[in-house]
Design a protein around this motif. Structure first.
Motif, mmCIF file in Angstrom:
data_model
loop_
_atom_site.group_PDB
_atom_site.id
_atom_site.type_symbol
_atom_site.label_atom_id
_atom_site.label_comp_id
_atom_site.label_asym_id
_atom_site.label_seq_id
_atom_site.Cartn_x
_atom_site.Cartn_y
_atom_site.Cartn_z
ATOM 1 N N GLU A 118 -12.929 -11.576 12.041
ATOM 2 C CA GLU A 118 -13.222 -11.366 13.456
ATOM 3 C C GLU A 118 -14.721 -11.331 13.729
ATOM 4 O O GLU A 118 -15.242 -10.315 14.209
ATOM 5 N N VAL B 206 2.733 -5.159 2.718
ATOM 6 C CA VAL B 206 1.945 -5.798 3.769
ATOM 7 C C VAL B 206 2.006 -7.323 3.644
ATOM 8 O O VAL B 206 2.132 -8.027 4.643
ATOM 9 N N HIS C 241 -8.361 -12.526 16.825
ATOM 10 C CA HIS C 241 -7.277 -12.070 17.693
ATOM 11 C C HIS C 241 -7.094 -13.025 18.861
ATOM 12 O O HIS C 241 -6.122 -12.960 19.592
ATOM 13 N N THR D 118 -6.395 -7.768 4.790
ATOM 14 C CA THR D 118 -5.921 -7.585 3.422
ATOM 15 C C THR D 118 -5.939 -8.925 2.673
ATOM 16 O O THR D 118 -6.430 -9.009 1.541
ATOM 17 N N SER E 108 -1.006 -6.970 10.651
ATOM 18 C CA SER E 108 -0.172 -7.978 9.984
ATOM 19 C C SER E 108 -0.697 -8.364 8.600
ATOM 20 O O SER E 108 -0.027 -9.111 7.884
ATOM 21 N N GLY E 109 -1.882 -7.885 8.250
ATOM 22 C CA GLY E 109 -2.375 -8.119 6.886
ATOM 23 C C GLY E 109 -3.467 -9.165 6.774
ATOM 24 O O GLY E 109 -3.780 -9.625 5.675
ATOM 25 N N LYS E 110 -4.098 -9.492 7.905
ATOM 26 C CA LYS E 110 -5.139 -10.528 7.878
ATOM 27 C C LYS E 110 -6.332 -10.113 7.014
ATOM 28 O O LYS E 110 -6.769 -10.869 6.144
ATOM 29 N N PHE F 274 0.845 -1.189 0.000
ATOM 30 C CA PHE F 274 0.000 0.000 0.000
ATOM 31 C C PHE F 274 0.880 1.238 0.000
ATOM 32 O O PHE F 274 2.005 1.200 0.500
HETATM 33 N N1 LIG Z 1 -6.438 0.552 1.690
HETATM 34 C C1 LIG Z 1 -5.311 0.703 2.375
HETATM 35 N N2 LIG Z 1 -4.466 1.740 2.119
HETATM 36 C C2 LIG Z 1 -3.307 1.892 2.795
HETATM 37 N N3 LIG Z 1 -2.890 1.051 3.740
HETATM 38 C C3 LIG Z 1 -3.662 0.018 4.035
HETATM 39 C C4 LIG Z 1 -4.921 -0.229 3.381
HETATM 40 N N4 LIG Z 1 -5.463 -1.333 3.884
HETATM 41 C C5 LIG Z 1 -4.612 -1.783 4.821
HETATM 42 N N5 LIG Z 1 -3.526 -0.974 4.912
HETATM 43 C C6 LIG Z 1 -2.371 -1.180 5.810
HETATM 44 O O1 LIG Z 1 -1.932 -2.523 5.679
HETATM 45 C C7 LIG Z 1 -1.582 -3.060 6.931
HETATM 46 C C8 LIG Z 1 -2.389 -4.337 7.183
HETATM 47 O O2 LIG Z 1 -3.729 -3.998 7.352
HETATM 48 P P1 LIG Z 1 -4.846 -5.093 7.643
HETATM 49 O O3 LIG Z 1 -6.127 -4.374 7.752
HETATM 50 O O4 LIG Z 1 -4.759 -6.174 6.625
HETATM 51 O O5 LIG Z 1 -4.343 -5.661 9.053
HETATM 52 P P2 LIG Z 1 -5.044 -6.704 10.027
HETATM 53 O O6 LIG Z 1 -4.070 -7.812 10.250
HETATM 54 O O7 LIG Z 1 -6.390 -7.066 9.513
HETATM 55 O O8 LIG Z 1 -5.145 -5.849 11.365
HETATM 56 P P3 LIG Z 1 -6.317 -5.848 12.489
HETATM 57 O O9 LIG Z 1 -6.077 -7.053 13.328
HETATM 58 O O10 LIG Z 1 -6.051 -4.590 13.243
HETATM 59 O O11 LIG Z 1 -7.656 -5.853 11.808
HETATM 60 C C9 LIG Z 1 -1.799 -1.971 7.947
HETATM 61 O O12 LIG Z 1 -0.583 -1.362 8.238
HETATM 62 C C10 LIG Z 1 -2.734 -1.010 7.259
HETATM 63 O O13 LIG Z 1 -2.538 0.291 7.694
#
Ligand SMILES: Nc1ncnc2c1ncn2[C@@H]1O[C@H](COP(=O)(O)OP(=O)(O)OP(=O)(O)O)[C@@H](O)[C@H]1O
Ligand SMILES: [Mg+2]
Length: 232
Positions: free
Chosen positions: A163, A21, A196, A47, A43-45, A12
């Motif tokens: 989640e 990511v 989580h 994503t 951590s990108g879950k 990103f």
């Molecule tokens: N559309 C986006 N634009 C820019 N950065 C993004 C975007 N989506 C996610 N990120 C970044 O990518 C990284 C992973 O985000 P993600 O939402 O996948 O994490 P996660 O593991 O689901 O976290 P959580 O447990 O907090 O939900 C983060 O640093 C987030 O800021």
């Protein structure tokens, strides 16, 4: 192999702010496998879930579902894939606020060629007596059950849960987890569930831990622990 991810990468931002990511995710899941995805915040879950769900696209790598490569799907096929093969349960329900419980679930049914019976689902979800209420007249657990119903009514091959119990108390969470487990056993959907809560991993067939953009652990449980026997 039903679902196969091959070297999925995703960044990103641009220039100095660019962050990678996902740094090359490999994953293989069998049909009907119940998989729990763990990892620290950021951590990108989500994503990864969005990429598997065809909501977001990877920068590189392949996803193969059944016999189809996702990158080869045209927009129309991708829409069809999302509509008919995929159920998505979000952390914050995302119900349509001016539709009743029943209507919210019916929206899911309209999108599918072979939907499950809305009445059966309302029964299973314990929502029959609430079917004519609007989302804001429901408790958190009831709203989450409704959003599960909306995802399930399509009888999707793949059920992605981000989640699903994140906003719920432990008693309601266990109810919801039991329900997801029951669905997996009854309909054989392949499930990927983000959480989580480390204790939840014991109820899955497969546990995947994501950290710093990589899969750090990937193993199968010999036994699945019932939701109401988990260490919370
Ligand atoms: N559309 C986006 N634009 C820019 N950065 C993004 C975007 N989506 C996610 N990120 C970044 O990518 C990284 C992973 O985000 P993600 O939402 O996948 O994490 P996660 O593991 O689901 O976290 P959580 O447990 O907090 O939900 C983060 O640093 C987030 O800021
Ligand atoms: Mg997330």
């Amino acid at each position: 192999m039903f679902l196969k991810l091959n070297q999925i990468k995703k960044s990103f931002g641009t220039g100095e702010n660019r962050v990678q990511v996902l740094k090359g995710i490999d994953l293989e899941l069998e049909k009907g496998e119940f998989c729990v995805l763990l990892g620290p915040s950021g951590s990108g879950k989500s994503t990864l879930l969005n990429i598997i769900g065809g909501i977001d696209s990877a920068d590189s790598g392949d996803i193969i579902v059944g016999s189809n490569k996702m990158a080869d799907m045209k927009e129309k096929q991708l829409t069809k894939y999302r509509r008919s093969h995929l159920g998505y349960i979000f952390q914050r329900y995302n119900l349509i606020s001016n539709l009743t419980v029943r209507e919210n679930i019916e929206v899911g049914a309209y999108l599918s060629k072979n939907p499950l019976s809305v009445d059966d689902l309302l029964e299973t979800l314990g929502l029959k007596e609430h079917q004519n209420k609007l989302p804001n007249q429901l408790s958190g657990g009831q709203q989450q059950r409704c959003s599960i119903g909306r995802a399930l009514v399509k009888n999707p091959d793949i059920l992605l849960c981000d989640e699903p119990t994140g906003a719920l108390d432990s008693k309601t969470s266990i109810e919801i987890l039991k329900l997801i487990n029951e669905v997996n056993e009854r309909y054989g959907n392949t499930i990927i569930m983000v959480t989580h809560n480390d204790g939840i991993k014991e109820m899955a067939d497969r546990v995947i831990k994501l950290k710093d953009g990589m899969i750090r652990k990937n193993y199968t449980n010999e036994f699945r622990t019932p939701a109401d026997m988990l260490d919370w």
